[in-house]
Scaffold this motif. Structure first.
Motif, PDB file in Angstrom:
ATOM      1  N   LYS A  21     -33.210  15.085  14.740  1.00  0.00           N
ATOM      2  CA  LYS A  21     -33.415  14.300  15.958  1.00  0.00           C
ATOM      3  C   LYS A  21     -34.811  14.535  16.532  1.00  0.00           C
ATOM      4  N   VAL A  22     -35.228  15.801  16.554  1.00  0.00           N
ATOM      5  CA  VAL A  22     -36.552  16.130  17.089  1.00  0.00           C
ATOM      6  C   VAL A  22     -37.649  15.531  16.211  1.00  0.00           C
ATOM      7  N   GLU A  23     -37.498  15.644  14.900  1.00  0.00           N
ATOM      8  CA  GLU A  23     -38.499  15.087  13.982  1.00  0.00           C
ATOM      9  C   GLU A  23     -38.634  13.583  14.130  1.00  0.00           C
ATOM     10  N   ALA A  24     -37.506  12.893  14.309  1.00  0.00           N
ATOM     11  CA  ALA A  24     -37.549  11.434  14.490  1.00  0.00           C
ATOM     12  C   ALA A  24     -38.298  11.073  15.762  1.00  0.00           C
ATOM     13  N   ALA A  25     -38.100  11.868  16.820  1.00  0.00           N
ATOM     14  CA  ALA A  25     -38.769  11.591  18.088  1.00  0.00           C
ATOM     15  C   ALA A  25     -40.267  11.860  18.009  1.00  0.00           C
ATOM     16  N   LEU A  26     -40.645  12.947  17.350  1.00  0.00           N
ATOM     17  CA  LEU A  26     -42.053  13.345  17.311  1.00  0.00           C
ATOM     18  C   LEU A  26     -42.866  12.566  16.284  1.00  0.00           C
ATOM     19  N   SER A  27     -42.202  11.883  15.366  1.00  0.00           N
ATOM     20  CA  SER A  27     -42.932  11.103  14.361  1.00  0.00           C
ATOM     21  C   SER A  27     -43.671   9.925  14.969  1.00  0.00           C
ATOM     22  N   SER A  28     -43.349   9.591  16.229  1.00  0.00           N
ATOM     23  CA  SER A  28     -44.058   8.491  16.903  1.00  0.00           C
ATOM     24  C   SER A  28     -45.435   8.911  17.393  1.00  0.00           C
ATOM     25  N   CYS A  29     -45.723  10.212  17.380  1.00  0.00           N
ATOM     26  CA  CYS A  29     -47.041  10.703  17.794  1.00  0.00           C
ATOM     27  C   CYS A  29     -48.111  10.158  16.845  1.00  0.00           C
ATOM     28  N   GLU A  30     -49.204   9.643  17.391  1.00  0.00           N
ATOM     29  CA  GLU A  30     -50.220   8.971  16.583  1.00  0.00           C
ATOM     30  C   GLU A  30     -50.914   9.907  15.591  1.00  0.00           C
ATOM     31  N   TYR A  31     -50.907  11.203  15.856  1.00  0.00           N
ATOM     32  CA  TYR A  31     -51.585  12.145  14.970  1.00  0.00           C
ATOM     33  C   TYR A  31     -50.676  12.660  13.852  1.00  0.00           C
ATOM     34  N   VAL A  32     -49.423  12.253  13.861  1.00  0.00           N
ATOM     35  CA  VAL A  32     -48.436  12.784  12.922  1.00  0.00           C
ATOM     36  C   VAL A  32     -48.187  11.788  11.788  1.00  0.00           C
ATOM     37  N   ASP A  33     -48.520  12.208  10.574  1.00  0.00           N
ATOM     38  CA  ASP A  33     -48.179  11.413   9.398  1.00  0.00           C
ATOM     39  C   ASP A  33     -46.777  11.778   8.916  1.00  0.00           C
ATOM     40  N   ASN A  34     -46.426  13.055   9.030  1.00  0.00           N
ATOM     41  CA  ASN A  34     -45.077  13.528   8.741  1.00  0.00           C
ATOM     42  C   ASN A  34     -44.912  14.865   9.437  1.00  0.00           C
ATOM     43  N   ILE A  35     -43.661  15.270   9.660  1.00  0.00           N
ATOM     44  CA  ILE A  35     -43.444  16.503  10.421  1.00  0.00           C
ATOM     45  C   ILE A  35     -42.153  17.175   9.973  1.00  0.00           C
ATOM     46  N   MET A  36     -42.180  18.506   9.935  1.00  0.00           N
ATOM     47  CA  MET A  36     -40.976  19.298   9.734  1.00  0.00           C
ATOM     48  C   MET A  36     -40.881  20.322  10.857  1.00  0.00           C
ATOM     49  N   VAL A  37     -39.836  20.210  11.657  1.00  0.00           N
ATOM     50  CA  VAL A  37     -39.592  21.171  12.734  1.00  0.00           C
ATOM     51  C   VAL A  37     -38.794  22.335  12.151  1.00  0.00           C
ATOM     52  N   HIS A  38     -39.145  23.555  12.561  1.00  0.00           N
ATOM     53  CA  HIS A  38     -38.465  24.747  12.057  1.00  0.00           C
ATOM     54  C   HIS A  38     -37.975  25.578  13.234  1.00  0.00           C
ATOM     55  N   ALA A  39     -36.697  25.963  13.153  1.00  0.00           N
ATOM     56  CA  ALA A  39     -36.112  26.806  14.197  1.00  0.00           C
ATOM     57  C   ALA A  39     -35.525  28.051  13.548  1.00  0.00           C
ATOM     58  N   ASP A  40     -35.787  29.191  14.145  1.00  0.00           N
ATOM     59  CA  ASP A  40     -35.313  30.478  13.627  1.00  0.00           C
ATOM     60  C   ASP A  40     -34.323  31.072  14.629  1.00  0.00           C
ATOM     61  N   PRO A  41     -33.098  31.415  14.194  1.00  0.00           N
ATOM     62  CA  PRO A  41     -32.091  31.963  15.114  1.00  0.00           C
ATOM     63  C   PRO A  41     -32.523  33.252  15.809  1.00  0.00           C
ATOM     64  N   PHE A  42     -33.561  33.919  15.288  1.00  0.00           N
ATOM     65  CA  PHE A  42     -34.020  35.170  15.887  1.00  0.00           C
ATOM     66  C   PHE A  42     -35.147  34.952  16.902  1.00  0.00           C
ATOM     67  N   HIS A  43     -35.443  33.691  17.177  1.00  0.00           N
ATOM     68  CA  HIS A  43     -36.466  33.382  18.188  1.00  0.00           C
ATOM     69  C   HIS A  43     -35.918  32.374  19.182  1.00  0.00           C
ATOM     70  N   SER A  44     -36.597  32.266  20.313  1.00  0.00           N
ATOM     71  CA  SER A  44     -36.117  31.400  21.394  1.00  0.00           C
ATOM     72  C   SER A  44     -36.858  30.070  21.446  1.00  0.00           C
ATOM     73  N   TYR A  45     -37.687  29.789  20.449  1.00  0.00           N
ATOM     74  CA  TYR A  45     -38.463  28.544  20.441  1.00  0.00           C
ATOM     75  C   TYR A  45     -38.569  28.017  19.014  1.00  0.00           C
ATOM     76  N   CYS A  46     -39.000  26.764  18.884  1.00  0.00           N
ATOM     77  CA  CYS A  46     -39.187  26.192  17.551  1.00  0.00           C
ATOM     78  C   CYS A  46     -40.664  25.926  17.293  1.00  0.00           C
ATOM     79  N   VAL A  47     -41.009  25.767  16.019  1.00  0.00           N
ATOM     80  CA  VAL A  47     -42.384  25.490  15.601  1.00  0.00           C
ATOM     81  C   VAL A  47     -42.350  24.283  14.667  1.00  0.00           C
ATOM     82  N   ALA A  48     -43.512  23.855  14.198  1.00  0.00           N
ATOM     83  CA  ALA A  48     -43.532  22.667  13.335  1.00  0.00           C
ATOM     84  C   ALA A  48     -44.688  22.704  12.346  1.00  0.00           C
ATOM     85  N   LEU A  49     -44.427  22.188  11.146  1.00  0.00           N
ATOM     86  CA  LEU A  49     -45.469  21.866  10.177  1.00  0.00           C
ATOM     87  C   LEU A  49     -45.782  20.382  10.331  1.00  0.00           C
ATOM     88  N   VAL A  50     -47.050  20.051  10.461  1.00  0.00           N
ATOM     89  CA  VAL A  50     -47.451  18.665  10.712  1.00  0.00           C
ATOM     90  C   VAL A  50     -48.442  18.209   9.647  1.00  0.00           C
TER      91      VAL A  50
END
Length: 726
Positions: A603-632
């Motif tokens: 869901k997050v990747e679909a929303a962020l793919s509308s960003c003009e600088y994003v050709d493709n994106i993979m969001v990554h979430a780790d259960p041992f952290h309180s935030y997510c990161v992304a490869l763009v």
């Protein structure tokens, strides 16, 4: 050579730099045109006040199996199984269709007129081709070729109890080979032409393929891995227009080698009686694109294929021999195979192209010559969301570059047509549509040949903006479908008079759809205002399971007390009051963060793919952290334009991606897109890694349908992900 980046990605091959060509007639000189477009229709609009009463498209139904909220198609109380009596298998359907439409155009392809190489400023060479007009074979002529190939295959020594694999780009001979195998009740293994060596070896050895049909360019790859192939005995290769591509100097002496035309010739000289299949015979073992490791082979019966075909034919209006379909997606993908089967059942003409030559501005088309769409002028076209997103973004950027009156007129026209499509009384009268089409949208439509009346879209969710763009600028409804290889694409399909966005339509009349509560994820069929849960598909399109993988088959395929087969998709959906499905989540994509918050990566990747600088994106979430990161995967055109305006100096694009100010700019843009999509704070990536190279099927980072391969991306960029959490 071909551009190593451009040739391998559908998106890079669909550059839209020149599609919005605003012809200079005083920039349509005319304030009068705007007055006509705005004021005249308003004088009549009062006659058309009000919206249509909501149409019921799917209705609740009581069925067996696990408890849940089930829906069937509102048109058909009973599930459809075949398009007409006697067409119970693909072999029977194909023969009957060819006899019915024997003199009609069927398969068309373009001959190579000229090939040249151009040198870019950096010294790289790019292949450019000039292709001729489409040349056609009739249904009767194609049936004769299919019969000849079927006979020639047996004469070559192929045992009908063994399997044939097709490893090739989409082309007319691909379909002829497929139908030829069906005439002898031979199971066909389909393999993506972009598949890597390990996956190719796995697919061929697992299914014990004895005959492989491939492009001549694949012979070198086969030569390199021949010692690892355990069952292969025969190779049939497709000839190409270019003698260079047919040349092969390696040694394949352990195998019988023959060209496709040689096999046809031998079959014509020594006909063999057909051995037609039953509806429960396995027609195809279709290997999925492997988004989570090695691909799985899905066993598809003849009954599955004809059921989906029959169902789709009830949904697409007025489809027949006046329609022309442009085939360019991979035939090894269930979406394209299902589409072409529907076309041949309806008597349509199928013209073959490729992502490299699709439009006049495609990477491989020689400047000043025609792309496939311009030459063919199709009425029906399939696409995947990533391609439509790129078309939309390209046109918008071109309009912005034109600026001034061009930009103002475009936006006025777009807003007026959007209001009409979404049901506002303003601009709803047909005259306004004709005015804006003539003034603004005609040139955009010519990009795809100018005659598109319906587009079929599948493979992933289509964004609201891209769907509306096609509705307005291409002037065609989108039949958005939802299906899987495991259901031979036969699950849902939106109807042509449904202009809503974000939904995938009601169940096709070959299937029931059921939502089953997923308590862990908080999705229940008792939810208000709409029932929610895991999407489960039942009916004639549900396939026989995974080849040599009983454990996985038993996990996701179930048979109820009435003998109906169900497939558990893993997708989360909700049913709207009119019976249409909306996909809202995926079980495998949900990750719980350190403090208990759930993140839906898809869901997050679909929303962020509308960003003009994003050709493709993979969001990554780790259960041992309180935030997510992304490869763009960065959009080079957009970032370089920003850098120029911001006065950023850089040596090359990788250097630009590594600059702190570039990363900051992209993060800010991503945050803006996230807020517009109303994402929660925990769903917005805190850190990103900008990557300069596109993700392509050949790189192994996305599937042939351009879905990201999450595990492969995580493995390749493991160090980068660790640094983002450091």
């Amino acid at each position: 050579m071909v551009d190593p980046k451009g040739s391998s990605s559908w998106l890079k091959n669909l550059s839209i730099s020149d599609i919005f060509v605003w012809k200079d007639h005083g920039e349509y000189g005319s304030v009068a045109a705007i007055i006509v477009g705005i004021l005249v229709p308003v004088l009549f609009s009062a006659l058309f006040l009000g919206k249509k009463k909501g149409k019921v498209r799917g209705v609740p139904v009581e069925v067996g199996g696990e408890a849940g909220y089930a829906v069937r198609n509102a048109r058909k109380p009973e599930l459809v199984e075949a398009p007409w009596k006697g067409a119970t298998t693909m072999a029977h359907l194909f023969e009957q269709s060819c006899k019915k439409f024997t003199h009609n155009r069927f398969l068309g392809k373009r001959r190579l007129i000229e090939k040249e190489f151009v040198t870019a400023s950096d010294g790289r060479k790019f292949e450019k081709v000039h292709l001729g007009d489409y040349e056609w074979e009739t249904y009767g002529e194609v049936f004769a070729r299919v019969s000849n190939f079927a006979s020639g295959l047996i004469n070559l020594g192929h045992n009908i109890d063994n399997r044939v694999a097709i490893f090739s780009d989409t082309r007319a001979e691909w379909l002829i080979a497929l139908q030829g195998c069906f005439r002898q009740n031979i199971t066909v293994v389909t393999i993506y032409a972009s598949l890597g060596e390990d996956a190719l070896i796995h697919s061929l050895n697992e299914t014990q393929v004895s005959t492989l049909i491939c492009d001549s360019k694949q012979l070198k790859k086969l030569d390199a891995i021949k010692s690892r192939l355990t069952s292969l005995q025969n190779i049939i290769y497709f000839e190409d227009d270019s003698k260079e591509e047919n040349a092969f100097s390696g040694s394949l002496s352990n195998w019988t080698i023959a060209s496709f035309s040689e096999v046809e010739k031998h079959g014509k000289e020594s006909p063999v009686e057909p051995s037609l299949p039953s509806k429960n015979s396995i027609a195809v073992i279709m290997y999925t694109s492997g988004s989570t490791g090695l691909p799985k082979g899905v066993m598809i019966t003849h009954g599955n294929i004809v059921a989906t075909t029959a169902a789709v034919m009830t949904v697409i209006p007025n489809m027949g021999n006046k329609d022309v379909y442009l085939a360019y997606l991979p035939l090894a993908h269930v979406f394209e195979m299902a589409s072409e089967t529907v076309m041949l059942a309806a008597g349509c003409a199928i013209g073959y192209g490729s992502p490299l030559t699709l439009t006049d501005t495609s990477n491989k088309i020689k400047k000043g010559t025609k792309g496939d769409a311009t030459a063919l002028k199709p009425t029906l076209l399939t696409s995947v969301p990533a391609i439509l997103d790129r078309i939309r973004d390209g046109v918008v950027k071109k309009v912005d570059e034109k600026g001034g009156l061009v930009k103002n007129i475009f936006h006025v026209a777009y807003k007026r047509r959007l209001a009409a499509v979404e049901g506002s009384w303003l601009g709803a009268w047909g005259l306004e549509k004709l005015v804006w089409d003539a003034i603004v949208f005609k040139n955009i439509r010519s990009f795809l040949g100018g005659h598109i009346r319906l587009m079929l879209c599948g493979g992933a969710p289509l964004s609201r903006d891209s769907q509306r763009f096609i509705n307005i600028c291409i002037g065609a409804p989108i039949g958005q479908g939802y299906g899987l290889t495991e259901t031979f694409a036969g699950a849902t399909f939106s109807e042509s008079d449904d202009y809503s966005v974000g939904r995938v339509g009601p169940p096709l009349p070959c299937s029931y759809l059921k939502l089953v509560s997923w308590e862990e994820g908080g999705y229940r069929t008792s939810d208000k205002p709409m029932p929610r849960g895991e999407v489960v598909v039942g009916g004639f399109s549900v396939t026989a399971g995974y080849f040599k993988n009983e454990e996985k088959t038993n996990e996701v395929f179930k048979v109820d007390e009435n003998g109906m087969r169900w497939f558990y998709t893993g997708d989360i959906g909700q049913f709207h009051p009119d019976g249409c499905l909306e996909i809202i989540d995926r079980k495998k994509d949900i990750v719980k963060l350190q403090h208990g918050e759930y993140i839906s990566l898809g869901k997050v990747e679909a929303a962020l793919s509308s960003c003009e600088y994003v050709d493709n994106i993979m969001v990554h979430a780790d259960p041992f952290h309180s935030y997510c990161v992304a490869l763009v995967a960065a959009s080079q055109q957009s970032l370089e334009k920003w850098a120029q305006q911001a006065g950023i100096e850089y040596k090359d694009f990788p250097e630009l991606c590594n600059k702190p100010e570039t990363v900051t700019e992209v993060i800010q843009s991503i945050s803006k897109a996230a807020k517009a999509a109303k994402l929660e704070k925990t769903e917005i990536p805190v850190k990103i890694k900008l990557l300069p190279d596109p993700w392509t099927p050949e790189s192994g980072l996305v599937t042939a349908a351009l879905k990201i391969k999450r595990e492969q991306l995580k493995a390749k960029f493991k160090d980068d992900l660790q640094k983002l959490y450091a």
